[in-house]
Design an enzyme around this catalytic site. Structure first.
Site, PDB file in Angstrom:
ATOM      1  N   SER A 188      72.818 -52.489  15.193  1.00 49.37           N
ATOM      2  CA  SER A 188      73.441 -53.677  14.650  1.00 49.37           C
ATOM      3  C   SER A 188      74.583 -54.110  15.541  1.00 49.37           C
ATOM      4  O   SER A 188      74.588 -53.820  16.736  1.00 49.37           O
ATOM      5  CB  SER A 188      73.905 -53.413  13.216  1.00 49.37           C
ATOM      6  OG  SER A 188      74.036 -54.643  12.540  1.00 49.37           O
TER       7      SER A 188
ATOM      8  N   HIS B  58      86.577 -62.736  16.445  1.00 46.64           N
ATOM      9  CA  HIS B  58      87.031 -63.973  17.061  1.00 46.64           C
ATOM     10  C   HIS B  58      88.420 -64.285  16.512  1.00 46.64           C
ATOM     11  O   HIS B  58      88.696 -64.045  15.327  1.00 46.64           O
ATOM     12  CB  HIS B  58      86.094 -65.145  16.741  1.00 46.64           C
ATOM     13  CG  HIS B  58      84.665 -64.884  17.087  1.00 46.64           C
ATOM     14  ND1 HIS B  58      84.192 -64.941  18.379  1.00 46.64           N
ATOM     15  CD2 HIS B  58      83.607 -64.546  16.314  1.00 46.64           C
ATOM     16  CE1 HIS B  58      82.892 -64.662  18.384  1.00 46.64           C
ATOM     17  NE2 HIS B  58      82.518 -64.412  17.138  1.00 46.64           N
TER      18      HIS B  58
ATOM     19  N   CYS C 239      72.413 -51.764   9.491  1.00 46.48           N
ATOM     20  CA  CYS C 239      71.103 -51.563   8.882  1.00 46.48           C
ATOM     21  C   CYS C 239      70.962 -50.086   8.519  1.00 46.48           C
ATOM     22  O   CYS C 239      71.472 -49.226   9.221  1.00 46.48           O
ATOM     23  CB  CYS C 239      69.981 -51.950   9.842  1.00 46.48           C
ATOM     24  SG  CYS C 239      69.978 -53.696  10.293  1.00 46.48           S
TER      25      CYS C 239
END
EC number: 4.1.1.50
Length: 268
Positions: free
Chosen positions: A111, A116, A139
């Site tokens: 994954s 940001h 996952c």
């Protein structure tokens, strides 16, 4: 919780979106210095280290890292991760705060983790807001909620919003579909008590869709903690006005609404 006997791989996808807002008062003559400070304090190198620590908390193997600082401001980091070699303990899916990196090793299937940043400032009233968005998607058996404790303590956060969702389904050996593989009633259960006591917290959950939302607003708002220049020579009325602006900014972000002063009608 009993371990599910699965038919093949655990196909559930668990996604955590973690957003923080840090509010500051920096008038026009200080705003450039504030932006430079934020860009230095939360540059791509430091953000990469935070994501590395998150990966360590949940026992992930880092496959690839891409990071970038932006001009004039902001930074991004994307990390591709894969499963570790250690099977997660059963407590990994318990509704309890996660430990810090040096005390846990778990399992994470292929994954990613991303961050940001978004520094910005009000053009007129001196209020500046720094926002960081972190997404952890996993996952398999492990849930990214165990990283929350560390993330909250990695940033100076006045407002925090968190969204957690479990997608897809996995089958057990009888063929029955399971749409979630762990108990959860609230994201708050994964946050340490001392943190909960410092924040006002609200939940908005859609249990039948496995969607969980929690937002937090810092209770204490002492002015000195919000001034970019701590030794500012402000008068009493100036301090009072700035305090009102800061409180308005924090409240609007927390509730997601812009508030305006109501005009009072004067009778003829």
């Amino acid at each position: 919780m009993n371990k599910l006997q699965l038919h093949g791989f655990n196909n559930l996808t668990k996604s955590l979106s973690f957003n923080i807002y840090d509010i500051c008062y920096a008038p026009a003559e200080q705003q450039q210095a504030y932006i430079e400070y934020i860009d230095e304090a939360y540059n791509a190198t430091r953000l990469t280290q935070i994501l590395k620590d998150v990966a360590e908390i949940i026992g992930a193997q880092i496959l690839n890292i891409a990071h970038q600082d932006y001009d004039p401001q902001g930074a991004s980091v994307t990390m591709l991760i894969s499963e570790g070699d250690v099977t997660p303990p059963m407590s990994m899916n318990s509704q309890s705060p996660g430990p810090l990196p040096e005390t846990v090793l778990a399992h994470l299937d292929k994954s990613h983790i991303t961050v940001h940043t978004y520094p910005e400032s009000h053009p007129d009233n001196g209020i500046s807001t720094f926002r960081a968005d972190i997404d952890v998607s996993t996952c398999g058996r492990i849930s990214p909620l165990k990283a929350l404790n560390y993330l909250i303590h990695s940033f100076e956060s006045d407002v925090v919003t968190m969204d957690y969702r479990v997608r897809g389904f996995t089958r057990d050996i009888s063929g029955k579909k399971h749409y979630i593989d762990h108990n959860i009633t609230s994201i708050q259960n994964y946050i340490a008590k001392d943190t909960q006591e410092s924040y006002q917290m609200i939940d908005v959950n859609v249990y039948h869709e496995n969607i969980f939302h929690t937002k937090m607003m810092l209770k204490e708002t002492e002015l000195e903690n919000y001034l970019f220049e701590k030794e500012s020579n402000l008068s009493g009325p100036e301090k009072s006005e700035i305090q009102k602006k800061l409180q308005k900014e924090v409240t609007e972000i927390f509730y997601g609404h812009n508030y305006r002063k109501k005009k009072i009608k004067v009778a003829d």
